[in-house]
Structures are given as structure tokens and as C-alpha cells.
Write a protein that holds these residues in place. Structure first.
Motif, PDB file in Angstrom:
ATOM      1  N   LYS A 277      59.727 -34.097  53.812  1.00  0.00           N
ATOM      2  CA  LYS A 277      59.857 -35.504  53.392  1.00  0.00           C
ATOM      3  C   LYS A 277      58.571 -36.478  54.437  1.00  0.00           C
ATOM      4  CE  LYS A 277      60.213 -40.129  50.557  1.00  0.00           C
ATOM      5  NZ  LYS A 277      60.958 -40.298  50.551  1.00  0.00           N
ATOM      6  N   PRO A 278      57.147 -36.506  54.494  1.00  0.00           N
ATOM      7  CA  PRO A 278      56.391 -37.504  55.004  1.00  0.00           C
ATOM      8  C   PRO A 278      56.338 -38.253  55.100  1.00  0.00           C
ATOM      9  CG  PRO A 278      54.831 -36.139  52.853  1.00  0.00           C
ATOM     10  CD  PRO A 278      56.373 -36.179  52.837  1.00  0.00           C
ATOM     11  N   GLU A 279      55.793 -39.402  56.059  1.00  0.00           N
ATOM     12  CA  GLU A 279      55.258 -40.688  56.155  1.00  0.00           C
ATOM     13  C   GLU A 279      54.095 -40.863  55.470  1.00  0.00           C
ATOM     14  OE1 GLU A 279      57.864 -43.177  58.639  1.00  0.00           O
ATOM     15  OE2 GLU A 279      59.143 -41.884  59.502  1.00  0.00           O
ATOM     16  N   ILE A 280      53.943 -41.344  54.465  1.00  0.00           N
ATOM     17  CA  ILE A 280      52.213 -41.548  54.184  1.00  0.00           C
ATOM     18  C   ILE A 280      52.200 -43.242  53.295  1.00  0.00           C
ATOM     19  CG2 ILE A 280      52.746 -40.038  52.029  1.00  0.00           C
ATOM     20  CD1 ILE A 280      49.605 -39.840  51.693  1.00  0.00           C
TER      21      ILE A 280
ATOM     22  N   HIS B 207      49.455 -36.016  50.283  1.00  0.00           N
ATOM     23  CA  HIS B 207      48.396 -37.469  49.714  1.00  0.00           C
ATOM     24  C   HIS B 207      49.334 -36.791  47.869  1.00  0.00           C
ATOM     25  CE1 HIS B 207      46.416 -38.676  53.093  1.00  0.00           C
ATOM     26  NE2 HIS B 207      46.068 -39.744  51.880  1.00  0.00           N
ATOM     27  N   ILE B 208      49.501 -35.530  47.766  1.00  0.00           N
ATOM     28  CA  ILE B 208      50.065 -35.130  46.033  1.00  0.00           C
ATOM     29  C   ILE B 208      51.764 -35.305  45.743  1.00  0.00           C
ATOM     30  CG2 ILE B 208      47.666 -33.431  45.772  1.00  0.00           C
ATOM     31  CD1 ILE B 208      49.920 -31.294  46.089  1.00  0.00           C
ATOM     32  N   GLY B 209      51.924 -36.152  46.977  1.00  0.00           N
ATOM     33  CA  GLY B 209      53.206 -36.712  46.864  1.00  0.00           C
ATOM     34  C   GLY B 209      54.968 -34.779  47.206  1.00  0.00           C
ATOM     35  N   CYS B 210      54.018 -33.697  47.357  1.00  0.00           N
ATOM     36  CA  CYS B 210      54.772 -33.423  47.934  1.00  0.00           C
ATOM     37  C   CYS B 210      55.267 -33.203  49.415  1.00  0.00           C
ATOM     38  CB  CYS B 210      54.307 -31.435  48.004  1.00  0.00           C
ATOM     39  SG  CYS B 210      54.681 -29.899  48.238  1.00  0.00           S
ATOM     40  N   PHE B 211      56.494 -32.258  49.555  1.00  0.00           N
ATOM     41  CA  PHE B 211      56.110 -32.543  50.831  1.00  0.00           C
ATOM     42  C   PHE B 211      56.335 -31.214  51.476  1.00  0.00           C
ATOM     43  CE2 PHE B 211      59.994 -35.076  49.159  1.00  0.00           C
ATOM     44  CZ  PHE B 211      61.106 -35.130  49.944  1.00  0.00           C
ATOM     45  N   VAL B 212      56.054 -32.101  53.189  1.00  0.00           N
ATOM     46  CA  VAL B 212      55.535 -30.567  53.593  1.00  0.00           C
ATOM     47  C   VAL B 212      55.559 -29.568  55.005  1.00  0.00           C
ATOM     48  CG1 VAL B 212      53.841 -32.919  53.370  1.00  0.00           C
ATOM     49  CG2 VAL B 212      55.238 -32.085  55.944  1.00  0.00           C
TER      50      VAL B 212
ATOM     51  N   ALA C 276      56.561 -35.429  59.918  1.00  0.00           N
ATOM     52  CA  ALA C 276      54.830 -35.349  59.304  1.00  0.00           C
ATOM     53  C   ALA C 276      54.749 -37.473  59.548  1.00  0.00           C
ATOM     54  CB  ALA C 276      54.020 -35.059  58.510  1.00  0.00           C
ATOM     55  N   LYS C 277      53.660 -38.139  59.942  1.00  0.00           N
ATOM     56  CA  LYS C 277      53.770 -38.703  59.813  1.00  0.00           C
ATOM     57  C   LYS C 277      51.540 -39.189  59.053  1.00  0.00           C
ATOM     58  CE  LYS C 277      56.152 -41.777  62.524  1.00  0.00           C
ATOM     59  NZ  LYS C 277      56.778 -42.773  63.809  1.00  0.00           N
ATOM     60  N   ILE C 278      51.356 -38.969  57.985  1.00  0.00           N
ATOM     61  CA  ILE C 278      50.230 -39.149  57.253  1.00  0.00           C
ATOM     62  C   ILE C 278      49.616 -40.401  56.830  1.00  0.00           C
ATOM     63  CG2 ILE C 278      48.432 -38.004  55.748  1.00  0.00           C
ATOM     64  CD1 ILE C 278      50.186 -36.063  57.948  1.00  0.00           C
ATOM     65  N   ALA C 279      48.077 -40.730  57.998  1.00  0.00           N
ATOM     66  CA  ALA C 279      46.764 -42.085  57.028  1.00  0.00           C
ATOM     67  C   ALA C 279      46.713 -41.362  56.215  1.00  0.00           C
ATOM     68  CB  ALA C 279      46.107 -42.658  58.498  1.00  0.00           C
ATOM     69  N   LEU C 280      46.996 -42.841  55.111  1.00  0.00           N
ATOM     70  CA  LEU C 280      45.765 -42.639  53.913  1.00  0.00           C
ATOM     71  C   LEU C 280      44.083 -42.217  53.882  1.00  0.00           C
ATOM     72  CD1 LEU C 280      47.437 -45.934  51.993  1.00  0.00           C
ATOM     73  CD2 LEU C 280      47.978 -43.830  51.692  1.00  0.00           C
ATOM     74  N   THR C 281      44.584 -41.025  53.745  1.00  0.00           N
ATOM     75  CA  THR C 281      43.335 -39.947  53.999  1.00  0.00           C
ATOM     76  C   THR C 281      42.342 -40.629  52.188  1.00  0.00           C
ATOM     77  OG1 THR C 281      43.880 -39.198  55.713  1.00  0.00           O
ATOM     78  CG2 THR C 281      41.715 -38.029  54.312  1.00  0.00           C
ATOM     79  N   ASP C 282      41.009 -41.011  52.645  1.00  0.00           N
ATOM     80  CA  ASP C 282      40.359 -41.482  51.414  1.00  0.00           C
ATOM     81  C   ASP C 282      39.492 -40.274  50.852  1.00  0.00           C
ATOM     82  OD1 ASP C 282      38.092 -40.829  53.140  1.00  0.00           O
ATOM     83  OD2 ASP C 282      37.285 -42.200  52.131  1.00  0.00           O
ATOM     84  N   ARG C 283      39.339 -39.436  51.692  1.00  0.00           N
ATOM     85  CA  ARG C 283      37.781 -37.290  51.608  1.00  0.00           C
ATOM     86  C   ARG C 283      38.353 -36.368  52.627  1.00  0.00           C
ATOM     87  NH1 ARG C 283      32.558 -38.633  49.092  1.00  0.00           N
ATOM     88  NH2 ARG C 283      32.798 -41.168  49.168  1.00  0.00           N
ATOM     89  N   ILE C 284      38.531 -35.328  52.448  1.00  0.00           N
ATOM     90  CA  ILE C 284      38.772 -34.347  53.075  1.00  0.00           C
ATOM     91  C   ILE C 284      37.302 -33.588  53.322  1.00  0.00           C
ATOM     92  CG2 ILE C 284      39.900 -32.147  54.219  1.00  0.00           C
ATOM     93  CD1 ILE C 284      42.723 -33.517  53.012  1.00  0.00           C
TER      94      ILE C 284
END
Length: 334
Positions: free
Chosen positions: A48-51, A117-122, A127-135
Motif C-alpha cells: 500500500k503506497p502513501e499518497i 493514484h488510481i487506488g491500487c497497491f504498487v 512507496a511515498k507518492i506526491a500528488l501528481t497532476d499529470r505524467i
């Protein structure tokens, strides 16, 4: 008539209960998606990532590519760490041989960020993931012949889109910017793009390149760090270790990769001889070409332009100096 009447009744019943049917369909589709994500997470040991808004970095420990690892024997995939933040580790310049794993590594960072970002485990240890507007990605080679656009033109359009629309909250994945044109042009474009991203956009960026001159930007541009894919060379054999380590690569080992692809030995031998001459700073003559119809670079020894090229220390040129040299050579030969 009976069939038509039954069908009409079925349509009427569906219309009368349309809201309920749509609600059930939406609930079942969401449940199907969540169960699928849960199944793949359990089967492949995702975490489970932290976001959240408080996290300002992409910090992945032992990240893996969720697709590639399933194609290999269990445990064969080599995991790698990633740290991208808003300060000292904002841009990763990644160098190393072709086939070593640069593109796979960059893609796995993008996919892990998307999965979080879609709510899946990774696929990672943590993993710590910053909120990302676009890739944004610029990977691979493609053209649009029907639209009159070359491979390089398509590449530049994609780069322009990134530079115009990316923000400091975006994740940029750029692979081999500038390789579709001449060396000096490509290096200059890649250098300028990297400077613009670092100084103006300030997005988290993965930048893979074979322009080793760009590794000089570490310590010059804020937030730029050099990384390379480690390899082990045993004679003429390359062993890809698939591990990303700090520091830039000194060369791309293109001839060794060409050998792996199956190029004839005579072509490889000649390529090594030409490479030695091109890399020499003292203008050593090229080894004689075995076939008579193969042009030897030493045949140009009387040319003033060739002498200038041989005396030039390419690694010490700035992009602007390289362009000026190119224009000067063109003037002499015209």
C-alpha cells in the motif's frame, strides 16, 4: 409476432427500471475493478503506497515494473530505488548502454505513480507518492508519414507539448531527447530542454540520454543528479546488472550492444577502428580498411576541415561552441 411482443415487453421493463439497472451496472463495474486490483496485488506481493497532500516527493524503495517482472522467473527482476523531490533530487540524468534497462526503470516509476493514484497497491517494498497532476512521456520513435511529419518532428511536437503544459506537480519521463537529428543539434536541444525544465517548470524529471556531456550539469543546475545503469564488462562481453547507481556512465557501449544483436564481425572490427580514431585527440591515422571500396577516414588527412576536427577536444566544447565549429567547417567546405 410472439417473439416481437416479448421483446417489446422486455424493452418496456428495462426502460421502467433504467435507473436501477444503471446503478447496478456501475456498482458491479467498480467492484470488478477493485477485486481485480486486489487480486493482482495479493498475487504479486504489492504494498500500500502513501499518497497525500503532505508528501512532496516520489520515494520508492525496491520498485519493480509490474508487467516485466511477470515475464521473468519469480525473483529474477532486479528492483531499484527512486527519490525525486522538490529540492536537491528533482531531476535524474540517467546514462548507460542500450538494453541495460534505462527505459524499463523510467517506465516503472511512471507506472507506480499512476497505480498509486488510481487506488491500487504498487510493486515495491515501500512507496511515498506526491500528488501528481499529470505524467508526461517522450519515449520511443514514431512518425506520421501521412501527415508529413518525420520521426524527429513528432519528437519535437511531443517535447513542445510537455514544455508548454507541464507544471511543478507533474512527472516527466524523457528518453533520448535530440537523437533524431545531428549530434550537435541534438545535444544543444537536449541541453536547452533540460535547462528549461529545471529552471522554469521545476517538475520531477527522469531524463535518459546518450549525450554524456549532459552529466556535467550536476552541480551546475539545481536539483540535477547523475545516475547510470551498472554493467560489468568481461573482455568484449557485456553483463547487464540492471541496477541504477549514482554517477554518470563514461560511454554507451554501442558496439558491444551491436555485437549482441548479431552484426558481422568484420563490421564490428571496422567500427572499433573508426571509433578509436574519432575518439583520439592526437589525430592518429585510422587502420587500413580491409576492403578497397571501404572509405578510410585517413584519406581526408589533407583536408583542412578534417584536421580541425581531429584537433578538437569534443568533450570540452559547450553546445554553443559546437554549433560555431559546425558553421565554420561548413563555410570552409562550401
Amino acid at each position: 409476432a410472439l417473439e416481437d411482443r416479448i421483446f417489446a415487453e422486455l424493452k418496456s421493463m428495462c426502460c421502467d427500471n433504467l435507473a436501477k439497472l444503471q446503478s447496478n451496472a456501475q456498482a458491479l463495474s467498480a467492484l470488478d475493478c477493485l477485486v481485480s486490483l486486489a487480486n493482482v496485488s495479493v498475487a504479486n506481493k504489492y504494498v500500500k503506497p502513501e499518497i497525500n497532500k503532505k508528501i512532496k516527493c516520489i520515494d520508492i524503495e525496491e520498485g519493480r515494473h509490474p508487467v516485466v517482472e511477470t515475464l521473468l522467473d519469480r525473483g529474477a527482476y532486479v528492483p531499484n530505488d527512486t527519490l525525486l523531490d522538490d529540492s536537491d533530487n528533482r531531476t535524474m540524468i540517467i546514462t548507460g548502454p542500450n538494453m541495460a534497462g534505462k527505459s524499463t526503470y523510467m517506465r516503472q516509476v511512471a507506472i507506480i505513480t499512476l497505480m498509486a493514484h488510481i487506488g491500487c497497491f504498487v510493486p515495491a517494498k515501500s512507496a511515498k507518492i506526491a500528488l501528481t497532476d499529470r505524467i508526461f512521456t517522450r519515449i520511443g520513435a514514431s512518425d506520421d508519414l501521412s501527415g508529413g511529419q518525420s520521426t524527429f518532428m513528432v519528437e519535437m511536437i511531443e517535447v513542445a507539448t510537455i514544455l508548454n503544459y507541464a507544471t511543478s506537480s507533474s512527472l516527466l519521463v524523457l528518453d533520448e531527447i535530440g537523437r533524431g537529428t545531428s549530434t550537435f543539434d541534438g545535444l544543444s536541444i537536449a541541453w536547452a530542454v533540460l535547462e528549461y525544465i529545471t529552471k522554469n517548470i521545476k517538475a520531477k524529471t527522469l531524463f535518459a540520454t546518450h549525450f554524456h556531456e549532459l552529466t556535467e550539469l550536476e552541480g551546475v543546475l539545481p536539483g540535477v543528479k547523475n545516475y547510470s545503469i551498472s554493467i560489468k564488462k568481461r573482455g568484449d562481453e557485456l553483463i547487464f546488472l540492471r541496477k541504477i547507481v549514482p554517477g554518470g556512465a563514461d560511454r554507451s557501449y554501442g558496439i558491444e550492444v551491436a555485437k549482441l544483436a548479431g552484426l558481422p564481425d568484420s563490421v564490428l572490427k571496422r567500427a572499433r577502428a573508426i571509433l578509436e580514431e574519432l575518439e583520439s585527440q592526437s589525430g592518429r591515422p585510422a587502420p587500413a580498411a580491409p576492403p578497397e571500396d571501404q572509405l578510410s577516414l585517413s584519406a581526408m588527412a589533407e583536408s583542412e576541415a578534417a584536421d580541425t576536427i581531429r584537433r578538437t577536444q569534443v568533450d570540452s566544447l559547450s553546445p554553443l561552441e559546437a554549433l560555431n565549429l559546425l558553421y565554420e567547417l561548413k563555410r570552409r567546405l562550401s
